[in-house]
Design a protein around this motif. Structure first.
Motif, short mmCIF file in Angstrom:
data_model
loop_
_atom_site.label_atom_id
_atom_site.label_comp_id
_atom_site.label_asym_id
_atom_site.label_seq_id
_atom_site.Cartn_x
_atom_site.Cartn_y
_atom_site.Cartn_z
N GLY A 144 -22.28 -7.01 -1.67
CA GLY A 144 -23.55 -7.48 -2.40
C GLY A 144 -24.70 -6.51 -2.33
N ARG A 145 -24.60 -5.19 -1.53
CA ARG A 145 -25.48 -4.42 -1.49
C ARG A 145 -25.08 -3.02 -1.51
N VAL A 200 -22.79 -4.82 -7.43
CA VAL A 200 -21.94 -5.77 -8.02
C VAL A 200 -20.31 -5.46 -7.64
N TYR A 244 -16.02 -3.51 -13.44
CA TYR A 244 -17.18 -4.06 -13.87
C TYR A 244 -17.66 -2.89 -14.84
N THR A 267 -28.85 -4.85 -4.99
CA THR A 267 -28.49 -5.93 -4.61
C THR A 267 -27.95 -6.77 -5.51
N ILE A 268 -27.24 -7.73 -5.48
CA ILE A 268 -26.80 -8.64 -6.52
C ILE A 268 -27.71 -10.02 -6.34
N ASN A 272 -27.15 -12.57 -8.84
CA ASN A 272 -26.48 -13.81 -9.41
C ASN A 272 -25.11 -13.23 -9.79
N GLN A 273 -23.75 -13.77 -9.37
CA GLN A 273 -22.74 -13.32 -10.00
C GLN A 273 -21.91 -14.82 -10.54
N ALA A 320 -22.35 -10.58 -13.80
CA ALA A 320 -23.30 -10.64 -12.82
C ALA A 320 -24.73 -9.95 -12.99
N ALA A 352 -27.78 -7.83 -11.09
CA ALA A 352 -28.20 -7.22 -9.95
C ALA A 352 -29.51 -6.57 -10.18
N CYS A 363 -24.17 -6.74 -15.62
CA CYS A 363 -22.90 -6.31 -15.48
C CYS A 363 -21.70 -7.22 -16.04
#
Length: 163
Positions: free
Chosen positions: A54-55, A90, A100, A125-126, A128-129, A134, A136, A155
């Motif tokens: 996530g990062r 992502v 993606y 950073t994400i 929401n996925q 997604a 980011a 994405c």
């Protein structure tokens, strides 16, 4: 006075063939080690510095070769760093067999960057996925952690066949 710059890169098909064979996090960790970096990294001179689920963090030491006609780093360089950080954040959360692509990128430029700025760091950073998309964000900081730019990226997620 004329200046020049040369750079080298490795065959991008090597890394592309590895996409989907392992999780996105493992793939990106391989880019930190055994797989070649993408040619755009050599072209602009930036590197993936760290990645976790996530990062993702990229770094660049700005140079004159990044300048626009008004004497500061071109917005496209900012956007490339931010797009890379958001997209790889992502990718770092994807399971094996998933890929993606960026659908959009919205960038806000807050401060100019010059060679005097020193190393800059793009942190993605994400936010929401889901199953198909997604969201980011990425932030660009100087060495004193001042925010230079901010971006959000949507994405699209999709299954990939390992190369």
């Amino acid at each position: 006075m004329t200046r020049s710059r040369t750079f080298e890169w490795q065959d991008p098909s090597v890394s592309a063939a590895a996409v989907g064979r392992e999780s996105g996090l493992d793939f990106l960790r391989s880019v930190l080690g055994r797989l070649p970096a993408p040619p755009i990294a050599a072209t602009l001179g930036f590197t993936l510095e760290e990645v976790e689920s996530g990062r993702a963090v990229f770094v660049l030491e700005p140079g004159e070769e990044h300048y626009n006609p008004i004497g500061s780093v071109h917005g496209g360089v900012y956007a490339t760093l931010l797009d890379s950080a958001a997209g790889c954040a992502v990718q770092s959360a994807l399971p094996a067999g998933m890929g993606y692509t960026s659908l959009d990128l919205s960038v806000k430029f807050l401060r100019p960057i010059t060679v005097d700025t020193g190393k800059v760091r793009a942190v993605g950073t994400i936010l929401n996925q889901g199953r198909r998309t997604a969201l980011a964000q990425a932030e660009l900081f100087d060495s004193e952690d001042r925010l230079l730019a901010h971006a959000t990226s949507s994405c699209m997620l999709f299954p990939v066949s390992p190369g």
